[in-house]
Design a protein around this motif. Structure first.
Motif: not given
Ligand code: SF4
Length: 225
Positions: A9, A12-13, A184-186, A188-190, A202
């Motif tokens: 965390q 971040p992107a 996945t490390y995303n 939301e997708l997880y 997660y």
């Protein structure tokens, strides 16, 4: 205590994009000459600026592989001791919603399978279960591991996420490695991929290798997908 989820965390992107944008050819060479890399160095090595250094990166990766693992090839065989699962992972045929015959081996049945595997000359076995903690409990896994341990040089597990105490229990039973795939490390997708069941958590999955390491697991296999 910092854990891997908190660490992720903290990157971040936007921060990752800045790290990539700041990478230069000189920084790539500097990273390649370091013995220990920091997160910013990894971003540098993944940046477009690293494109012209692929050969150097491959050489270094090869040297490190030889230094740490030698010219060894480690062959193991998986042994599913239960395919009963309470999760509904969207990509998996063992999804609890799939109505199909399931098998949960007794300790004696698991031993018979392990005996057949050992008789074929395999020295390393990996025990797998679905995620059904009441049926395939850590105590059940420990019983299987304890029983089959004399047959193998190494017994590993690739099972659902456990607590530190549960990993300790397995280690005492003879388990020396754990593998954990992170689909996945995303986050939301997880959450979408794992809509129901214990695997929906997660953070608990992401931090599982860390808990295993704290318990004293000798070898960790990270399946970073
Ligand atoms: S927890 Fe594992 S076995 Fe169960 S549905 Fe998900 S991927 Fe399949």
């Amino acid at each position: 205590m910092e854990n891997f989820q908190n660490f992720l965390q903290s990157w971040p992107a936007e921060r990752r994009a800045q790290g990539v944008a700041r990478a230069t050819s000189d920084k790539v060479l500097a990273a390649l000459n370091k013995d220990t890399l920091q997160p910013a160095d990894f971003l540098t090595l993944l940046s477009p600026a690293a494109g012209e250094h692929l050969e150097g990166m491959a050489r270094k990766a090869h040297d490190l592989t030889l230094r740490y693992f030698g010219r060894a090839v480690n062959i193991f065989t998986p042994l599913y001791i239960s395919d009963v699962c309470t999760n509904q992972c969207r990509y998996c045929g063992f999804n609890a919603k799939n109505k199909q015959a399931r098998r949960h081996l007794s300790v004696d049945e698991a031993y018979a399978e392990a005996r057949a595997i050992a008789d074929m000359g395999f020295q390393h076995v990996l025990l797998l279960t679905g995620d059904a903690p009441k049926l395939s409990s850590p105590e059940y896994m420990a019983s299987v591991a304890r029983r089959i341990k004399p047959l193998f040089a190494s017994v590993g597990v690739e099972v659902y996420s456990l607590t530190e105490a549960e990993y300790s229990l397995l280690i005492k039973a003879g388990v020396d490695s754990m593998t954990m795939f992170q689909e996945t490390y995303n986050p939301e997708l997880y959450a979408w991929l794992h809509p129901v069941g214990p695997k929906h958590d997660y953070g608990f999955r992401l931090n599982a290798p860390e808990r295993a390491a704290r318990a004293g697991m000798r070898s960790l296999g990270l399946g970073a997908l």
